[in-house]
Design an enzyme around this catalytic site. Structure first.
Site: not given
Ligand code: PGA
Length: 260
Positions: A11, A13, A96, A98, A168, A174, A214
């Site tokens: 991904n 991003k 996701h 985010e 996730e 991250g 991560s």
């Protein structure tokens, strides 16, 4: 015993302009080995998808979108539909964290996007996972349960087999604070069992379950070593060709180890 082809998803991003994306693709093309037991999916920004789709070797890479809109077409300024992505990508990441937390996507939006992906013959990678607070409150199991139930609602057992679920945990994304293998394994078992109870063992057996948060070339092997985890959703580390190539290699080794 390994039942399914592993799935390693990068991904990207909102990183890499057209020039950098082409450069990264070329580096990946020379670093990532092709293995019949590992499917490698790159998810660059919408902007670069069309161009990269003409440059990739489809034996080596497939493409995925990071999002899609749930209507097929119409007056929806700034959106890109699953129908428009058809023919360019094979996969689409849906829900996701985010998208959920920064852009306020609701369970209803996410469900509609999963359905739009399936309707347009794309494979959704539905992301689920708890926040730090939900984890502290002991709600992890409920959160995964509810996100799955809602995200997969109205799909047939056959359609479930075309989906992947990425566990996730939001706190792991991250942050460098990756989940323990036990946490990831337990979540994968939960996801499998819930899908099996709703859609049957066959659908649950066909569904691929990924871990994300991560992931790097030092911790990837431990997730891949559990037979419940079929692959990885990789963010930051997917922007480094050598690191990503090593993760793909570890996924290939999983199959070799299991067959020895
Ligand atoms: P990360 O991102 O690997 O950088 O934690 C994972 C993701 O957001 O999919």
């Amino acid at each position: 015993m390994t039942r399914r082809t592993s799935l390693i998803v990068g991904n990207w991003k909102m990183h890499a302009n057209m020039h950098d994306a082409t450069l990264l693709l070329h580096k990946l093309a020379s670093e990532v080995a092709v293995h019949s037991d590992v499917e490698v999916v790159l998810c660059p920004t919408f902007l670069t998808l069309q161009s990269l789709s003409l440059q990739i070797d489809r034996h080596q890479f497939k493409l995925g979108a990071q999002n899609c809109y749930w209507r097929d077409e119409g007056a929806y300024t700034g959106e890109i539909s699953a129908a428009q992505l058809h023919g360019i990508v094979d996969y689409v990441i849906v829900g996701h964290s985010e998208r959920r937390h920064i852009f306020g996507e609701s369970e209803k939006d996410i469900r509609a996007k999963v359905q739009a992906a399936v309707r347009n013959r794309l494979r959704p990678i539905l992301c689920v996972g708890e926040t730090t607070q939900q984890r502290l409150d002991g709600e992890t199991t409920h959160v995964i349960h509810d996100q799955l139930l809602s995200g997969l609602a109205n799909l047939t057992s056959d359609e479930i087999g075309h989906c992947a679920i990425a566990y996730e945990p939001v706190w792991a994304i991250g942050s460098g604070d990756n989940a323990t293998v036990d946490d990831a394994h337990n979540a994968a078992v939960l996801i499998h069992d819930q899908v099996a109870s709703l859609y049957g063992e066959q659908a649950a057996g066909a569904l691929r379950i990924l871990y994300g948060g991560s992931v790097n070339d030092h911790n990837a092997a431990m997730y891949l070593a559990t037979d419940r985890i079929d692959g990885l959703l990789v963010g930051g580390a997917s922007l480094h060709a050598k690191v990503f190539a090593k993760i793909v290699e570890l996924a290939h080794n999983k199959h070799n180890d299991n067959h020895e």
